[in-house]
Design a protein around this motif. Sequence first.
Motif, short mmCIF file in Angstrom:
data_model
loop_
_atom_site.label_atom_id
_atom_site.label_comp_id
_atom_site.label_asym_id
_atom_site.label_seq_id
_atom_site.Cartn_x
_atom_site.Cartn_y
_atom_site.Cartn_z
N PRO A 3 -11.12 -39.55 111.45
CA PRO A 3 -9.84 -40.26 111.35
C PRO A 3 -9.72 -41.41 112.36
O PRO A 3 -10.27 -41.34 113.46
N ILE A 4 -9.01 -42.44 111.95
CA ILE A 4 -8.63 -43.54 112.87
C ILE A 4 -7.11 -43.46 112.96
O ILE A 4 -6.43 -43.40 111.92
N ILE A 12 -4.41 -43.53 110.05
CA ILE A 12 -4.22 -44.69 109.18
C ILE A 12 -5.49 -45.09 108.44
O ILE A 12 -5.47 -45.99 107.61
N ALA A 13 -6.61 -44.43 108.75
CA ALA A 13 -7.86 -44.70 108.00
C ALA A 13 -8.80 -43.54 108.25
O ALA A 13 -8.63 -42.80 109.24
N GLU A 14 -9.78 -43.40 107.35
CA GLU A 14 -10.79 -42.36 107.54
C GLU A 14 -12.16 -42.93 107.23
O GLU A 14 -12.34 -43.57 106.18
N LEU A 15 -13.11 -42.72 108.12
CA LEU A 15 -14.47 -43.20 107.90
C LEU A 15 -15.36 -42.04 107.46
O LEU A 15 -15.27 -40.94 108.00
N LYS A 190 -24.30 -44.15 108.65
CA LYS A 190 -24.56 -43.83 110.07
C LYS A 190 -23.36 -44.34 110.89
O LYS A 190 -22.69 -43.54 111.53
N PRO A 191 -23.05 -45.66 110.86
CA PRO A 191 -21.83 -46.08 111.56
C PRO A 191 -20.58 -45.61 110.82
O PRO A 191 -19.59 -45.22 111.45
N GLY A 192 -20.58 -45.69 109.48
CA GLY A 192 -19.42 -45.23 108.71
C GLY A 192 -19.08 -46.16 107.57
O GLY A 192 -19.29 -47.38 107.66
N VAL A 193 -18.56 -45.58 106.49
CA VAL A 193 -18.08 -46.40 105.37
C VAL A 193 -16.60 -46.09 105.14
O VAL A 193 -16.12 -45.00 105.45
N LEU A 194 -15.93 -47.08 104.59
CA LEU A 194 -14.50 -46.95 104.29
C LEU A 194 -14.31 -47.13 102.79
O LEU A 194 -14.81 -48.10 102.21
N LYS A 195 -13.58 -46.20 102.17
CA LYS A 195 -13.25 -46.35 100.75
C LYS A 195 -12.13 -47.38 100.61
O LYS A 195 -11.11 -47.27 101.29
N THR A 196 -12.33 -48.36 99.74
CA THR A 196 -11.30 -49.37 99.54
C THR A 196 -11.28 -49.78 98.08
O THR A 196 -11.80 -49.07 97.23
N THR A 197 -10.68 -50.94 97.80
CA THR A 197 -10.61 -51.45 96.43
C THR A 197 -11.33 -52.79 96.37
O THR A 197 -11.53 -53.45 97.40
#
Length: 348
Positions: A3-4, A12-15, A190-197
């Motif tokens: 979580p962020i 407010i965000a999740e990686l 590895k660093p992280g991805v964010l689900k978006t549109t």
Amino acid sequence: MKPIKDPNGKVIAELLQDEDVTSSLSGKKLAVIGYASQGRGQSLCYRDSGVDVIVGLRKGGASWARALEDGWAPGTTLMEIPDAVKAADIVLLLIADTAQPEVYAKSIAPSLSAGKMLVFSHGFNIHFKGIAAPKDVDVAMIAPKGPGFVVRQEYEKGFGVPALVAVHQDASGSAWDLILAMAKAIGATKPGVLKTTFKDEVESDLFGEQVDLCGGVVEMVKHAYETLIEAGYNPALAYWEVHHELYGLIAPLAYQYGNYGMLSRVSLTARKGAVVSGPRVMTADVKERMKECLVDIQSGKFAKDWMAEYKEHGYAKLNAELDMLKAHQLEVVGKQVRRIMWPKKDVE
Ligand SMILES: NC(=O)c1ccc[n+]([C@@H]2O[C@H](COP(=O)([O-])OP(=O)(O)OC[C@H]3O[C@@H](n4cnc5c(N)ncnc54)[C@H](OP(=O)(O)O)[C@@H]3O)[C@@H](O)[C@H]2O)c1
Ligand SMILES: [Mg+2]
């Protein structure tokens, strides 16, 4: 999932990272169409990750020659675009955004049968409707937040570049699984991805490159350089001060430690100067101009104008504009200073 949180502790965000992705690409053949920055960078990572990957290109182009150098074999792992699309389950479209609609219509759409997946690294042509994929294919995106050669460099170091992932159309029900497996295969988890549109990726990406990363920062540095030159300072001194230090020394500090952390590592006088003069230069008026740019991006005006220009002039008008930048004293001086400083480095 990591979580962020905002300053009040609200998530407010999740990686997503490696352990969050359990899906794989096994049994799927991936065709990477295009072999410039992203095409080369990503396809070599997929290959080294054991993905069944082929490259689809036009014969005779610079990309074809480069792919041969990298060991892609004509007829088996390197083929012309329609053949690659026919052979593949997943088609990753990594040719220039401007050329994508025509190449899609001519060489991809006829072979894009039901059940396949079409993937982009930028939402431009789906969001601005340059391409309308059939309803029976999946449409997804893996957009690394960095140039393709860095995607490759980071992968070779055992790491990766963070990425945005999105699904525009999930005909098969497995589009998310597949796109996350692709993200993992290039090291992005590895660093992280964010689900978006697609919408948020394309609008934020255009905004960033225009007002900040590529457009804003270049103009800011030019203004700073010209201010020193017009006040009579030595050009090499001015170059070192406003360009060399920014990109080579200060930006890497902010990259690693954040803006606050960067300021904690410069002198006290530099810190004081930053809080006094930073807001004086980068005023609320600058933010208003940024908002205007965002409005033109969101309304589709920027995309429409750019595609219209491409259709009428190709890249001639853009190249003339870039030539003007190239002729600026900052560029001419900078090139010489870099060559003197780093005779053995690959510099321009
Ligand atoms: N550059 C980046 O780091 C970056 C970062 C994130 C996302 N993206 C996205 O990734 C995608 C690819 O960008 P890029 O910068 O890697 O590539 P690019 O420099 O924009 O495009 C060059 C590639 O497009 C091919 N191409 C151009 N016109 C063609 C045509 N008419 N027919 C067939 N092939 C054609 C070229 O092949 P030839 O050699 O044969 O001309 C070459 O492989 C874009 O959607 C971009 O927005 C890029
Ligand atoms: Mg971009």
